[in-house]
Design an enzyme around this catalytic site. Structure first.
Site, PDB file in Angstrom:
ATOM      1  N   ASP A 125      -1.557   6.791   6.457  1.00 23.89           N
ATOM      2  CA  ASP A 125      -2.598   5.856   6.023  1.00 23.89           C
ATOM      3  C   ASP A 125      -2.834   4.886   7.182  1.00 23.89           C
ATOM      4  O   ASP A 125      -1.986   4.047   7.475  1.00 23.89           O
ATOM      5  CB  ASP A 125      -2.124   5.103   4.763  1.00 23.89           C
TER       6      ASP A 125
ATOM      7  N   TRP B 279       0.832  -1.215   0.000  1.00 25.28           N
ATOM      8  CA  TRP B 279       0.000   0.000   0.000  1.00 25.28           C
ATOM      9  C   TRP B 279       0.859   1.254   0.000  1.00 25.28           C
ATOM     10  O   TRP B 279       0.517   2.239  -0.656  1.00 25.28           O
ATOM     11  CB  TRP B 279      -0.991  -0.018   1.168  1.00 25.28           C
TER      12      TRP B 279
ATOM     13  N   LYS C 241     -12.304  -1.896   7.602  1.00 29.20           N
ATOM     14  CA  LYS C 241     -11.651  -2.763   8.589  1.00 29.20           C
ATOM     15  C   LYS C 241     -12.239  -2.488   9.978  1.00 29.20           C
ATOM     16  O   LYS C 241     -13.118  -3.201  10.413  1.00 29.20           O
ATOM     17  CB  LYS C 241     -10.132  -2.601   8.579  1.00 29.20           C
TER      18      LYS C 241
END
Ligand SMILES: Cc1ncc(COP(=O)(O)O)c(C=O)c1O
Length: 354
Positions: free
Chosen positions: A169, A102, A193
């Site tokens: 992030d 990511w 999540k």
């Protein structure tokens, strides 16, 4: 049969939240209308949006500190480019820490906007550790990091100091542990999540950092535009925002981040202890950098794979297969996963070794 959901995301949500969300699909606010068939500008939905935004600030202890909360669309992946679009000066420079898939994707997008310096990377060891002792250039407009590496099972335990802005992030560990969130100028996280279903992205941003980089930004990519319209510049993802609000309320009722952190630590300790003491397993990540959210581990003897897979699947465990770039197994232990589910997994690991 009871399911034990270790899925990496979308993932387990609290049962109580799912029940309330289901009821709201049929009859929201006792108006005999569905949540998803009323105007996002109607008072009942505006209240949901306001409640969700204020719960975020309350849980992160960021009230009255100059932060604004946005619920956007496009996933965390769109933030990979919205961040440089809004924060990277024309001819400016930004510093990125590369700790996994990511982070790399965020770097790739940022490179479209200017000079990106990757200050350190753990790619040399398939991202199984967090680089330390790197230097952030003093002239970087901002530093970007990924707090938890969902695929590789590593997590930043501390954050560096920087002259510029701090961007993080937090898609896979937001609301899971106590941090001084005011050290960040911008935090973003996909909801799917610890917060809700896929479809909305949380952005928490210090308002006074915006509008200063001299770029012409298209409206949908401009944080200031979304702020000026209270996250309703276009039709928001109403269902995802509603479920996020319910999950945030669930977390608050539980005692907030302090309470969930205790539970998360207990779950991680239980599983890592088994990984370290059971000769049939080994952890994939360096011990000091292990994630409390995603535990990655492998069998020491691959011939046991079929037997182990049959055992956990027949115990009702779901979503334990590792990501293809690591192999083995990944147990995602997000906020809503009960300790009992981790115990079921640990018991199976013990049984395999008996
Ligand atoms: C840490 C992290 N960042 C970004 C993303 C991408 O999120 P999205 O699918 O919402 O774009 C993910 C997805 O799992 C992630 O785990």
């Amino acid at each position: 049969m009871k399911k034990h959901n270790f899925s990496a995301g979308p993932c387990i949500l609290p049962q109580d939240v799912l029940k309330k969300a289901s009821a709201a699909i049929l009859n929201f606010n006792n108006d005999n209308l569905s949540l998803i068939e009323i105007s996002h500008r109607s008072a009942p939905f505006v209240n949901v949006m306001e409640k969700a935004r204020s719960l975020v600030l309350e849980l992160l202890n960021l009230e009255d500190k100059g932060y604004t909360v946005l619920f956007l669309q496009g996933g965390a992946s769109l933030e990979f480019l919205m961040v440089p679009y809004n924060l990277l000066n024309m001819n400016g420079k930004a510093a990125y820490l590369d700790t996994g898939t990511w982070s790399s994707k965020a770097i790739k997008e940022a490179k479209l906007f200017g000079d990106i310096e990757v200050v350190a990377s753990s790619k040399d060891k398939n991202y199984n550790y967090i680089p330390k002792n790197y230097k952030i250039p003093a002239d970087a407009d901002y530093f970007h990091c990924t707090s938890n590496n969902t695929i590789f099972g590593t997590q930043l335990k501390s954050f560096p100091k920087t002259h510029g802005l701090m961007v993080c992030d937090m898609s896979s560990d937001i609301f899971s542990r106590q941090l001084d969130f005011s050290q960040f100028d911008l935090i973003y996280a996909g909801a799917q999540k610890n917060m809700g279903p896929a479809g909305t992205t949380l952005v928490v941003v210090k308002e006074d950092i915006l509008g200063k980089n001299g770029r012409q930004i298209p409206s949908m990519l401009d944080y200031k535009v979304h702020i000026s319209k209270d996250s309703m510049y276009n039709t928001p993802s109403v269902f995802a925002v509603y479920v996020s609000m319910l999950t945030l309320q669930w977390l608050k009722d539980l005692g907030g981040i302090k309470a969930i952190e205790k539970i998360n630590n207990a779950k991680a300790e239980l599983l890592y202890n088994e990984i370290d003491h059971n000769p049939l397993f080994r952890g994939a990540a360096e011990k000091e950098d292990r994630s409390t959210m995603n535990a990655t581990f492998l069998l020491t003897d691959d011939s046991l794979k079929e037997k182990f897979d049959t055992m956990w699947k027949s115990a009702g465990i779901n979503g334990l297969n590792g990501h293809r770039s690591v192999g083995g197994y990944r147990a995602s232990m997000y906020n809503a996963l009960p300790l009992e589910s981790v115990q079921v997994l640990v018991d199976i690991m013990k049984k395999l070794n008996s």
